[in-house]
Write a protein that holds these residues in place. Structure first.
Motif, PDB file in Angstrom:
ATOM      1  N   ARG A 178       0.805  -1.222   0.000  1.00 25.33           N
ATOM      2  CA  ARG A 178       0.000   0.000   0.000  1.00 25.33           C
ATOM      3  C   ARG A 178       0.840   1.274   0.000  1.00 25.33           C
ATOM      4  NH1 ARG A 178      -2.406  -3.789   3.076  1.00 25.33           N
ATOM      5  NH2 ARG A 178      -4.577  -4.354   2.585  1.00 25.33           N
ATOM      6  N   PRO A 190       2.457   4.660  -1.218  1.00 22.24           N
ATOM      7  CA  PRO A 190       1.941   5.613  -2.216  1.00 22.24           C
ATOM      8  C   PRO A 190       2.791   5.610  -3.479  1.00 22.24           C
ATOM      9  CG  PRO A 190       3.091   6.767  -0.445  1.00 22.24           C
ATOM     10  CD  PRO A 190       2.998   5.336  -0.012  1.00 22.24           C
ATOM     11  N   GLU A 227       2.037   7.900  -6.233  1.00 25.38           N
ATOM     12  CA  GLU A 227       2.016   9.254  -6.776  1.00 25.38           C
ATOM     13  C   GLU A 227       1.452   9.354  -8.187  1.00 25.38           C
ATOM     14  OE1 GLU A 227       5.520  11.572  -6.043  1.00 25.38           O
ATOM     15  OE2 GLU A 227       6.262  10.174  -4.549  1.00 25.38           O
TER      16      GLU A 227
END
Length: 673
Positions: free
Chosen positions: A534, A536, A538
């Motif tokens: 999980r 990030p 972007e």
């Protein structure tokens, strides 16, 4: 690929610009630049390679150099000394003379009236090597570089040696360059001097593999031009890319970690290709990224090119084993820096044929586990550096595992993602003074199909990282095997598999005799660079691949590609036969026919470790009207327990008549290899 015809600048080109060197040799360059640069100078971008701008690289060059020129740059494609239409001879890769030539060319470019004094360098493979190595010499006009498929470590992470083990690509690349370095220039460009230039090359040439065999350990020969010896020497911004299917998958992250200059990295699913031509796909709009890089670092535009993650990499999804892929499913992920704060090193003990969780369970076996691999382990390994033609990626690993020491994880209860270089720490003994270990990490599907994810090879005489030392049979040692970097997802329901073998032929040349390797369970580990699922990402995205429409060519003789494994169960002779034949291509713009055929053969008999043999044969033909030339080169490498033996031949023909012939026979002592 989207072909663009409307560019910001109209482009003019000069095909044969001679650039003088201090010793009197003149190098030939093809220059594309904006018409407006006659009165409004622009930065210059240099690509310097030995692969013949006039013909063999002209289609590829015609796609991206005019594209960059149309965005406001003077693009210069240089034939290295002794190649294509340049004068002189090419004797080896990355010599001091080559780097001095690059500095002189950059100085010449900066001094041209159409150049504003700022220069950059770019390229893939040799061209990227040249750019990085030249950057480390700090020529005054050089402002930035763009690199694809390269290394900063010529010994330990190139096609010659891996972990001190000699790769078969050491022979294959030598065969390639033996062919390229003996081709004639084009008389339509250089005039009547072409024959004298050609014979100068023929007289000076020889099998490069002999020199590479003379340096079987990390010495001054390999330290020269290895930027990893002094990362601080590079003082210009670097945009670096590669592909997970390429042999050069590790240098991007090393540069990001060790350089102290503005830098960005990009690793996709590709083989040895530019990212806009990337195979396996998806290819990306790489040339747009390159334009943004040059616009910022050569023109000073504030365009946000340094925004976002330092590294963008393709997180590959699980895929069935195949020797070729059109595309690898996955997604782009980003890392803010290297080493990444998002990646955790997770250590897994190895017990009896098991990859355990963070701690081995109480009572897990700690016995010694043994393996002595047959020479057949490795026949489905694929090439060290994939070109995706012919199909050259590793096939299903189950047959390889039959001759290996295998450790399986439990079935994954949830998805696992890794990003980085797995490592294997071994406590071991061997029964011979020279031994190697190949470690393979595979993704095992519920039905049993096994896809190799990464691998590493270590010549165990190089276990300490310094000069090699023979092993004492029966003595216990520790060593770390570093696998190639990868970004890979393992789905729930799959298993991880670590396989250890004592040979990996023909990808790597085997040791002089069979080896029994014993590995201590519980005292040995697999470390995985785990990235949170999980984390990030972007929203990383790239534009569609685009370029200028390539030069027109006509295929007059069709190409041939094959990759065949065979085994005779009467005499136990086995072979891998590779054919890479480009057929005959007619270059319409220069009325030239070019033929290229390469054949490689790697064979062996049973488990006779002195029987491996590698053979590389090339035919290169160039013809136009009454002008017809051909070179035929062969290089054969064999061994006994103490020596390597090289036999090479070169024959050159003009108009069907042989005009040059030479044989070489060389013997080089094995140096703990």
């Amino acid at each position: 690929m989207r072909y663009v015809s409307q560019l910001p600048h109209a482009v003019k080109e000069e095909e044969h610009v001679l650039i003088p060197m201090p010793d009197g040799v003149r190098l030939s360059a093809h220059v594309w630049r904006p018409v407006s640069s006659d009165t409004e100078p622009v930065p210059a971008v240099l690509e310097a390679i030995p692969y013949r701008k006039r013909d063999l690289s002209s289609v590829r060059d015609s796609m991206h150099h005019p594209y960059l020129a149309g965005h406001g740059y003077a693009c210069v494609r240089l034939d290295l000394r002794g190649t294509g239409d340049s004068e002189g001879v090419l004797l080896d890769e990355y010599l001091e003379q080559e780097q001095r030539d690059a500095e002189e060319v950059l100085a010449w470019l900066a001094d041209q009236p159409w150049c504003d004094g700022a220069t950059g360098m770019m390229g893939i493979s040799w061209g990227a090597f040249a750019a990085l190595q030249t950057a480390a010499r700090r020529p005054p006009s050089l402002r930035a570089v763009v690199l694809a498929s390269f290394t900063d470590d010529r010994y330990d992470d190139d096609m010659h040696y891996m972990g001190g083990a000699m790769l078969s690509d050491n022979l294959a690349e030598a065969g390639t360059m033996f062919a390229y370095a003996t081709c004639p220039p084009d008389p339509a460009v250089v005039g009547e001097r072409w024959r004298d230039m050609w014979h100068e090359r023929l007289e000076a040439s020889g099998p490069w593999v002999v020199e590479w065999l003379r340096h079987q350990r990390r010495d001054a020969y390999w330290r020269h031009a290895s930027v990893c010896e002094d990362y601080g020497a590079v003082r210009v911004p670097v945009l670096a890319s590669s592909g997970w299917a390429d042999g050069y998958s590790n240098a991007v992250t090393r540069l990001l970690e060790h350089l102290d200059v503005p830098r960005k990295g990009l690793v996709g699913p590709w083989s040895h290709k530019f990212p806009h031509l990337g195979e396996p796909g998806p290819a990306i709009g790489y040339l747009q990224e390159v334009v943004r890089w040059w616009d910022h670092w050569l023109k000073g535009e504030e365009n946000g090119v340094m925004d976002g993650p330092m590294l963008k990499s393709w997180m590959q999804e699980s895929a069935p084993p195949s020797t070729s892929y059109e595309e690898r499913p996955g997604r782009w992920v980003g890392e803010p820096s290297l080493p990444s704060p998002q990646v955790e090193s997770r250590v897994h003990p190895l017990t009896a044929h098991r990859i355990e969780e963070a701690e081995a369970p109480d009572g897990a076996p700690g016995d010694w586990l043994t393996v002595s691999s047959p020479l057949s382990v490795g026949q489905y390994a694929g090439k060290w550096a994939s070109y995706n033609a012919p199909p050259d990626l590793p096939y299903d690993q189950r047959e390889e595992d039959g001759g290996s020491l295998v450790f399986d994880s439990a079935v994954l209860a949830e998805r696992l993602e890794i990003l980085g270089a797995p490592t294997v720490e071994l406590e071991f003994t061997v029964d011979r003074p020279v031994a190697q270990v190949a470690a393979r990490l595979s993704d095992v599907a519920p039905g049993g199909a096994s896809t190799r994810v990464s691998y590493g090879i270590l010549n165990l005489t190089h276990r300490g990282g310094g000069d090699p030392e023979p092993l004492e049979p029966g003595r216990t040692y520790r060593a770390t095997v570093r696998l190639n970097g990868i970004a890979q997802a393992f789905p729930a329901g799959h298993r991880l598999r670590l396989s250890l073998s004592t040979s990996y032929w023909p990808l790597a040349w085997p040791p002089p005799e069979p080896v029994m390797l014993a590995v201590k369970a519980r005292a040995s580990t697999l470390t995985l660079p785990v990235r949170p699922v999980r984390a990030p990402d972007e929203g990383i995205a790239f534009g569609e691949p685009e370029a200028v429409r390539p030069l027109a060519t006509e295929q007059r003789v069709p190409p041939e590609q094959s990759w065949r494994v065979s085994r005779d169960l009467v005499d136990y002779h086995a072979a891998l036969d590779i054919v890479k034949d480009s057929g005959t291509t007619h270059y319409t713009d220069i009325a030239l026919d070019v033929g290229r055929r390469a054949v490689e053969r790697y064979d062996w008999t049973a488990d006779d470790f002195t029987s491996p043999r590698g053979h590389s044969a090339w035919t290169m033909r160039f013809s136009r009207g009454d002008w017809d030339t051909r070179t035929e080169t062969t290089t054969t490498l064999t061994c006994d327990a103490d020596h390597f033996h090289v036999h090479a031949t070169l024959d050159a023909y003009e108009g069907g008549e042989r005009v040059f012939s030479r044989n070489w026979r060389e013997t080089v002592r094995r140096d703990l290899v």
